[in-house]
Design a protein around this motif. Structure first.
Motif, PDB file in Angstrom:
ATOM      1  N   LEU A  76      43.701  13.675  60.867  1.00 11.37           N
ATOM      2  CA  LEU A  76      44.562  14.534  61.682  1.00 11.37           C
ATOM      3  C   LEU A  76      43.758  15.248  62.768  1.00 11.37           C
ATOM      4  O   LEU A  76      44.178  15.307  63.924  1.00 11.37           O
ATOM      5  N   VAL A  77      42.598  15.778  62.389  1.00 11.03           N
ATOM      6  CA  VAL A  77      41.743  16.466  63.360  1.00 11.03           C
ATOM      7  C   VAL A  77      41.257  15.486  64.423  1.00 11.03           C
ATOM      8  O   VAL A  77      41.301  15.770  65.629  1.00 11.03           O
ATOM      9  N   ASN A  78      40.804  14.330  63.971  1.00 19.51           N
ATOM     10  CA  ASN A  78      40.240  13.316  64.864  1.00 19.51           C
ATOM     11  C   ASN A  78      41.242  12.890  65.936  1.00 19.51           C
ATOM     12  O   ASN A  78      40.949  12.910  67.142  1.00 19.51           O
ATOM     13  N   PHE A  79      42.442  12.515  65.507  1.00 20.51           N
ATOM     14  CA  PHE A  79      43.431  12.008  66.464  1.00 20.51           C
ATOM     15  C   PHE A  79      44.127  13.119  67.239  1.00 20.51           C
ATOM     16  O   PHE A  79      44.613  12.882  68.347  1.00 20.51           O
ATOM     17  N   LEU A  80      44.170  14.311  66.663  1.00 25.11           N
ATOM     18  CA  LEU A  80      44.720  15.435  67.419  1.00 25.11           C
ATOM     19  C   LEU A  80      43.798  15.761  68.598  1.00 25.11           C
ATOM     20  O   LEU A  80      44.265  15.993  69.723  1.00 25.11           O
ATOM     21  N   ILE A  81      42.483  15.749  68.359  1.00 27.46           N
ATOM     22  CA  ILE A  81      41.524  15.967  69.451  1.00 27.46           C
ATOM     23  C   ILE A  81      41.639  14.854  70.480  1.00 27.46           C
ATOM     24  O   ILE A  81      41.596  15.111  71.695  1.00 27.46           O
ATOM     25  N   MET A  82      41.818  13.624  70.011  1.00 27.78           N
ATOM     26  CA  MET A  82      41.978  12.507  70.939  1.00 27.78           C
ATOM     27  C   MET A  82      43.230  12.693  71.794  1.00 27.78           C
ATOM     28  O   MET A  82      43.227  12.401  73.000  1.00 27.78           O
ATOM     29  N   GLY A  83      44.293  13.181  71.182  1.00 23.37           N
ATOM     30  CA  GLY A  83      45.519  13.432  71.930  1.00 23.37           C
ATOM     31  C   GLY A  83      45.317  14.499  72.993  1.00 23.37           C
ATOM     32  O   GLY A  83      45.718  14.326  74.147  1.00 23.37           O
ATOM     33  N   PHE A  84      44.666  15.611  72.619  1.00 20.27           N
ATOM     34  CA  PHE A  84      44.380  16.673  73.585  1.00 20.27           C
ATOM     35  C   PHE A  84      43.460  16.176  74.691  1.00 20.27           C
ATOM     36  O   PHE A  84      43.579  16.610  75.846  1.00 20.27           O
ATOM     37  N   TRP A  85      42.517  15.284  74.336  1.00 16.90           N
ATOM     38  CA  TRP A  85      41.603  14.757  75.346  1.00 16.90           C
ATOM     39  C   TRP A  85      42.364  13.977  76.422  1.00 16.90           C
ATOM     40  O   TRP A  85      42.050  14.074  77.611  1.00 16.90           O
ATOM     41  N   HIS A  86      43.400  13.247  76.035  1.00 19.23           N
ATOM     42  CA  HIS A  86      44.180  12.506  77.027  1.00 19.23           C
ATOM     43  C   HIS A  86      44.915  13.444  77.976  1.00 19.23           C
ATOM     44  O   HIS A  86      45.117  13.104  79.152  1.00 19.23           O
ATOM     45  N   GLY A  87      45.323  14.601  77.494  1.00 22.90           N
ATOM     46  CA  GLY A  87      46.016  15.540  78.373  1.00 22.90           C
ATOM     47  C   GLY A  87      46.818  16.559  77.598  1.00 22.90           C
ATOM     48  O   GLY A  87      47.184  16.331  76.440  1.00 22.90           O
ATOM     49  N   LEU A  88      47.116  17.684  78.248  1.00 22.48           N
ATOM     50  CA  LEU A  88      47.835  18.773  77.594  1.00 22.48           C
ATOM     51  C   LEU A  88      49.334  18.620  77.796  1.00 22.48           C
ATOM     52  O   LEU A  88      50.000  19.468  78.398  1.00 22.48           O
ATOM     53  N   THR A  89      49.870  17.515  77.309  1.00 23.87           N
ATOM     54  CA  THR A  89      51.309  17.288  77.332  1.00 23.87           C
ATOM     55  C   THR A  89      51.754  16.897  75.933  1.00 23.87           C
ATOM     56  O   THR A  89      50.975  16.341  75.151  1.00 23.87           O
TER      57      THR A  89
END
Length: 403
Positions: free
Chosen positions: A324-337
């Protein structure tokens, strides 16, 4: 001044291949012209970040100076001490510029944009070096090579993300003539495959079909209401998935090809990802240098840290939290949407469910069939799960639901 976007036009490739000739001739004769390579790389960086993009060029210079001083300071500190707080501070400072770049448009309402093309990939390289210096796996740090590693222009804009030790080995080892000829053969293959992916299939799926499918999906949403689900949206989902793969894989192949021409075996980024039999295997095939970076420097370290603190004894629960932490950070890295964040959480949940299924399957091997049909169905199911995640990633649902 000429302004060139990496791998975007015939003129770029023509200038690039002409500039590569001395490097290729030197390697063919067992020599690496280091001074020429440095000048050659700087010229292409100027062509990429100069002219109309001078602001990006200035940002790149400031960024490199900042990261260079930070890394050099930590390397000097690490020779005599190894306090965890200093290491954490160095990592946080290394990711600070990227964080500022990601958050500034959001806080400024999109009116202010900082950074430059490729800042994410340079940040991943810097953080990797700091972490491996701390671990002791990088013992012989060469600041000149570090700068060359960061500013290696074939991969600076969109990866793949190389590792310092692997790059150092290639750069310091000149292949013999037969080995270099094999590298050139691979480079030509990657180059033409990249042309086919990016400029033919990418154009077909992205430029010709995607706008029409998006138009029809939006039209059907306005005509019939509901959640906007339609055959046009389904077509958009598959088409966008193909476009995303062929466009990005094409860029990656260009970077790998140019690297091979220069005697650097940059690692591959894709390995038939849509042939994966489950979601975890997919991430071992899709954007591999990024997924392996997240695995090694976020997932594994978070797991080790959680186990060391003993806050949760169940290793399965720890791995699920780490996903969850890993992919949540990946999601935020793509953009704040919301759709990037949901995309990250979607994949985290998919991998957790997949792990639960694999453990169940291992305990009940006798009851669960394994044949060509089940394997084919696994590939089909994984492909559709991935395509649905790309539908979320595309942002079209934001337009269908909130416009």
């Amino acid at each position: 001044m000429i302004n060139l976007q990496p791998y975007s036009s015939p003129r770029y490739f023509l200038i690039l291949l002409l500039g590569l000739l001395p490097i290729m001739i030197g390697l063919y004769h067992g020599k690496r012209f280091r001074v020429y390579e440095t000048i050659f790389s700087l010229v292409f960086l100027v062509l990429t970040f100069g002219g109309d993009h001078w602001q990006q060029g200035v940002a790149l210079i400031i960024y490199i100076a900042y990261q260079f001083i930070l890394t050099l300071a930590y390397v000097h500190y690490r020779k005599t001490r190894n306090q965890t707080g200093v290491f954490v501070g160095a990592v946080l400072l290394a990711i600070l510029p990227l964080t500022v770049v990601k958050f500034t448009p959001f806080l400024a309402g999109g009116k202010i944009t900082l950074g430059f093309l490729g800042i994410s990939y340079l940040t991943f390289k810097t953080v990797q070096v700091v972490m491996e210096v701390r671990d002791g796996t990088i013992k012989d740090f060469d600041w000149k090579l570090y700068l060359h590693f960061l500013l290696f222009f074939p991969t600076i804009s969109s990866g793949p993300i190389d590792r310092y030790r692997r790059f150092k080995k290639d750069y310091e080892t000149i292949p013999d003539r037969s080995a270099y000829l094999e590298d050139l053969e691979k480079a030509v293959h990657y180059l033409f495959l990249g042309f086919f992916y990016k400029f033919i299939l990418g154009y077909l799926f992205g430029t010709l079909w995607l706008p029409s499918l998006q138009h029809w999906a939006l039209m059907q949403r306005h005509a019939f209401g509901g959640l906007g689900l339609s055959w046009a949206l389904l077509g958009y989902m598959y088409d966008y998935s193909m476009y995303l793969f062929f466009d990005f894989a094409g860029y990656s192949l260009f970077a790998i090809a140019i690297s091979y021409f220069m005697g650097i075996k940059t690692p591959p980024n894709f390995n038939k990802p849509f042939a994966a039999g489950n979601i975890k295997e997919f991430w071992n095939r899709w954007h591999m240098t990024l997924s392996f970076w997240f695995r090694d420097f976020i997932f594994m370290r978070f797991t080790f840290w959680f186990m060391k603190k003993r806050w949760i004894k169940n290793r399965i629960r720890i791995s699920q939290i780490a996903y969850l932490v890993n992919f949540l950070i990946m999601g935020f890295w793509h953009g704040l949407t919301w759709y990037y964040i949901v995309y990250g959480l979607f994949h985290a949940c998919a991998i957790i469910i997949n792990d639960i299924w694999l453990r169940y399957k291992k305990k009940h091997q006798a009851q669960i069939p394994s044949n060509k049909f089940t394997k084919g169905f696994s590939v089909f199911l994984t492909f559709n799960v991935v395509c649905f995640s790309f539908l979320i990633f595309s942002g079209i649902l934001d337009k269908l639901w909130f416009m």
